[in-house]
Design an enzyme around this catalytic site. Structure first.
Site, PDB file in Angstrom:
ATOM      1  CB  SER A 111      -0.973   0.135   1.167  1.00 51.92           C
ATOM      2  OG  SER A 111      -1.221   1.094   1.569  1.00 51.92           O
ATOM      3  CE1 TYR A 120      -3.960  -2.136   4.991  1.00 50.02           C
ATOM      4  CE2 TYR A 120      -3.289   0.071   4.590  1.00 50.02           C
ATOM      5  CZ  TYR A 120      -3.741  -1.064   4.054  1.00 50.02           C
ATOM      6  OH  TYR A 120      -3.878  -1.453   2.797  1.00 50.02           O
TER       7      TYR A 120
HETATM    8  N1  LIG Z   1      -8.377  -0.776  -1.939  1.00 45.52           N
HETATM    9  C1  LIG Z   1      -7.331   0.115  -1.794  1.00 45.52           C
HETATM   10  O1  LIG Z   1      -7.613   1.236  -2.140  1.00 45.52           O
HETATM   11  C2  LIG Z   1      -6.180  -0.444  -1.349  1.00 45.52           C
HETATM   12  C3  LIG Z   1      -5.073   0.351  -1.229  1.00 45.52           C
HETATM   13  C4  LIG Z   1      -3.700  -0.297  -0.966  1.00 45.52           C
HETATM   14  C5  LIG Z   1      -3.610  -1.546  -0.701  1.00 45.52           C
HETATM   15  N2  LIG Z   1      -4.729  -2.519  -0.615  1.00 45.52           N
HETATM   16  C6  LIG Z   1      -4.508  -3.949  -0.296  1.00 45.52           C
HETATM   17  O2  LIG Z   1      -5.150  -4.612  -1.561  1.00 45.52           O
HETATM   18  C7  LIG Z   1      -5.561  -5.636  -0.932  1.00 45.52           C
HETATM   19  C8  LIG Z   1      -6.949  -6.176  -1.426  1.00 45.52           C
HETATM   20  O3  LIG Z   1      -7.674  -4.891  -0.961  1.00 45.52           O
HETATM   21  P1  LIG Z   1      -9.603  -4.824  -1.112  1.00 45.52           P
HETATM   22  O4  LIG Z   1      -9.619  -3.344  -1.043  1.00 45.52           O
HETATM   23  O5  LIG Z   1      -9.939  -5.665  -2.248  1.00 45.52           O
HETATM   24  O6  LIG Z   1     -10.032  -5.350   0.273  1.00 45.52           O
HETATM   25  P2  LIG Z   1     -11.095  -6.231   0.649  1.00 45.52           P
HETATM   26  O7  LIG Z   1     -11.440  -6.247   1.936  1.00 45.52           O
HETATM   27  O8  LIG Z   1     -12.049  -6.086  -0.246  1.00 45.52           O
HETATM   28  O9  LIG Z   1     -10.439  -7.718   0.215  1.00 45.52           O
HETATM   29  C9  LIG Z   1      -9.746  -8.433   1.007  1.00 45.52           C
HETATM   30  C10 LIG Z   1     -10.360  -9.804   1.220  1.00 45.52           C
HETATM   31  O10 LIG Z   1      -9.315 -10.750   1.849  1.00 45.52           O
HETATM   32  C11 LIG Z   1     -10.257 -11.450   2.557  1.00 45.52           C
HETATM   33  N3  LIG Z   1      -9.492 -11.994   3.819  1.00 45.52           N
HETATM   34  C12 LIG Z   1      -8.901 -11.012   4.907  1.00 45.52           C
HETATM   35  N4  LIG Z   1      -8.195 -12.063   5.900  1.00 45.52           N
HETATM   36  C13 LIG Z   1      -8.412 -13.278   5.455  1.00 45.52           C
HETATM   37  C14 LIG Z   1      -7.935 -14.649   6.095  1.00 45.52           C
HETATM   38  N5  LIG Z   1      -7.506 -14.923   7.245  1.00 45.52           N
HETATM   39  N6  LIG Z   1      -8.057 -15.730   5.167  1.00 45.52           N
HETATM   40  C15 LIG Z   1      -8.906 -15.568   3.868  1.00 45.52           C
HETATM   41  N7  LIG Z   1      -9.372 -14.332   3.385  1.00 45.52           N
HETATM   42  C16 LIG Z   1      -9.146 -13.409   3.990  1.00 45.52           C
HETATM   43  C17 LIG Z   1     -11.520 -10.857   3.100  1.00 45.52           C
HETATM   44  O11 LIG Z   1     -12.515 -11.750   3.407  1.00 45.52           O
HETATM   45  C18 LIG Z   1     -11.646  -9.914   1.811  1.00 45.52           C
HETATM   46  O12 LIG Z   1     -12.615 -10.428   0.814  1.00 45.52           O
HETATM   47  C19 LIG Z   1      -5.485  -5.810   0.505  1.00 45.52           C
HETATM   48  O13 LIG Z   1      -4.246  -6.591   0.712  1.00 45.52           O
HETATM   49  C20 LIG Z   1      -5.262  -4.334   0.989  1.00 45.52           C
HETATM   50  O14 LIG Z   1      -4.627  -3.992   2.153  1.00 45.52           O
HETATM   51  C21 LIG Z   1      -5.994  -2.131  -1.142  1.00 45.52           C
END
Ligand SMILES: NC(=O)c1ccc[n+]([C@@H]2O[C@H](COP(=O)([O-])OP(=O)(O)OC[C@H]3O[C@@H](n4cnc5c(N)ncnc54)[C@H](O)[C@@H]3O)[C@@H](O)[C@H]2O)c1
Length: 316
Positions: free
Chosen positions: A127, A152
């Site tokens: 991130s 985070y």
């Molecule tokens: N959306 C953004 O703007 C953004 C920005 C920077 C980084 N990220 C990173 O990208 C990735 C995806 O983000 P997103 O926005 O799609 O988030 P999201 O919460 O929509 O998706 C994450 C998924 O991971 C699953 N999950 C979490 N812990 C788990 C576990 N122990 N076992 C199995 N499944 C598990 C959750 O159920 C969820 O469906 C994450 O790592 C997030 O930190 C996202």
């Protein structure tokens, strides 16, 4: 290619899975529908993904080390796109220890499982928060120094470091992708764009934390493109910013939303602790090494997201 997507029931995961299926790849999703936001909504994501092709789904919590090693050993994928995590800066200030579990420990489990299953490629979702508050922007990959300002971000920084450890232990290729504020259809309901659209549609007041901030809002299709491009890279360990490469101020974002929702009511509160003030991705490294080129302007991206919101009111 046989590809595992951890967190494939989430926002970025569902779009990644859909695109890979459209390209004819074999997709295996591991997710346990964490209740950070509605599991019903996450189950809907899987339904939407299934419309693009046949997907293998495993409801599994990656915190279980032994079962994770066993499951990935059974699938034996060519690559793992590790997106599963607990997202959200503000919740991490309330529950910091959960982030050690869901952002650090599960990453170690996935990295170990990948090594044992002879996986060739791991992509890790990091991130922009790993840059902390910097005196200068745009942010390039060399500027991250561990001086982060939220649990985070600290857990993402730590997970990046574990990725380096396991890339060295198992000699597979690890790509670290630092995403910048991703938005679009099925966007995470806790994030600004999705939240503001929902509030505007419901006639609720939109609260802005601090005036003058900005974000490098990145349309989800561009992020998926970055993820897919990274699958072709074979370096042992590499880090790239995946962002739009052009920041949008909060004022501009609100202007775009006001065009669609002229009655929108806005209230300004204080800047939130843990949130960096502004982000702006320097994407020259990703452009040069991956051929990454974002194509969706903020105007177009917001338009598509609002269209999606009107068609899917029940899931906002
Ligand atoms: N959306 C953004 O703007 C953004 C920005 C920077 C980084 N990220 C990173 O990208 C990735 C995806 O983000 P997103 O926005 O799609 O988030 P999201 O919460 O929509 O998706 C994450 C998924 O991971 C699953 N999950 C979490 N812990 C788990 C576990 N122990 N076992 C199995 N499944 C598990 C959750 O159920 C969820 O469906 C994450 O790592 C997030 O930190 C996202």
């Amino acid at each position: 290619m046989k590809i595992v997507i951890t967190g494939g029931a989430g926002f970025i995961g569902m779009h990644t899975a859909t695109q890979l299926l459209k390209e004819g790849q074999e997709v295996h999703i591991i997710d346990h529908f964490h209740p950070y936001y509605s599991p019903v909504r996450k189950k809907k994501h899987i339904e939407v993904v299934s419309q693009a092709g046949s997907v293998h789904f495993y409801e599994h919590n990656l915190l279980d080390r032994e079962k994770t090693v066993e499951l990935i050993g059974l699938i034996r994928p060519d690559a793992i796109i590790h997106l599963a995590a607990l997202p959200g800066v503000s919740y991490s200030l309330k529950e910091p220890l959960l982030y050690v579990d869901y952002d650090v420990k599960i990453t170690i489990n996935v990295l170990e499982a990948a090594g044992k299953a002879d996986v060739k490629k791991v992509v890790f979702a990091s991130s922009s928060s790993v840059y902390g508050e910097q005196p200068e922007i745009p942010l390039n990959e060399e500027m991250a120094n561990g001086r982060v300002i939220s649990p985070y971000a600290a857990s993402k920084w730590s997970a990046e470091s574990f990725c380096h450890v396991y890339a060295s232990l198992y000699s597979y290729s690890v790509s670290i992708l630092r995403f910048f504020t991703v938005y679009g259809p099925w966007g995470r309901p806790d994030m600004a764009v999705a939240k503001f659209i929902k509030q505007a549609m419901n006639g609720e007041t939109i609260e802005i934390y601090g005036k003058g901030s900005g974000r490098d809002y990145t349309y989800v299709d561009d992020v998926v493109n970055g993820i897919l491009l990274s699958l072709n890279d074979h370096q042992n360990y590499a880090v790239w910013n995946i962002g739009a490469g052009s920041p949008t101020s909060m004022t501009r974002l609100l202007e775009l939303l006001t065009k669609e929702f002229p009655q929108m009511d806005i209230r300004y509160g204080d800047h939130r602790v843990g949130d960096v003030f502004s982000t702006w991705a320097d994407i020259s490294k990703a452009k040069q090494e991956l051929g990454f080129q974002p194509t969706t302007s903020i105007e177009e991206g917001i338009k598509r997201t609002i269209e999606w919101a009107y068609e899917n009111k029940a899931y906002l």
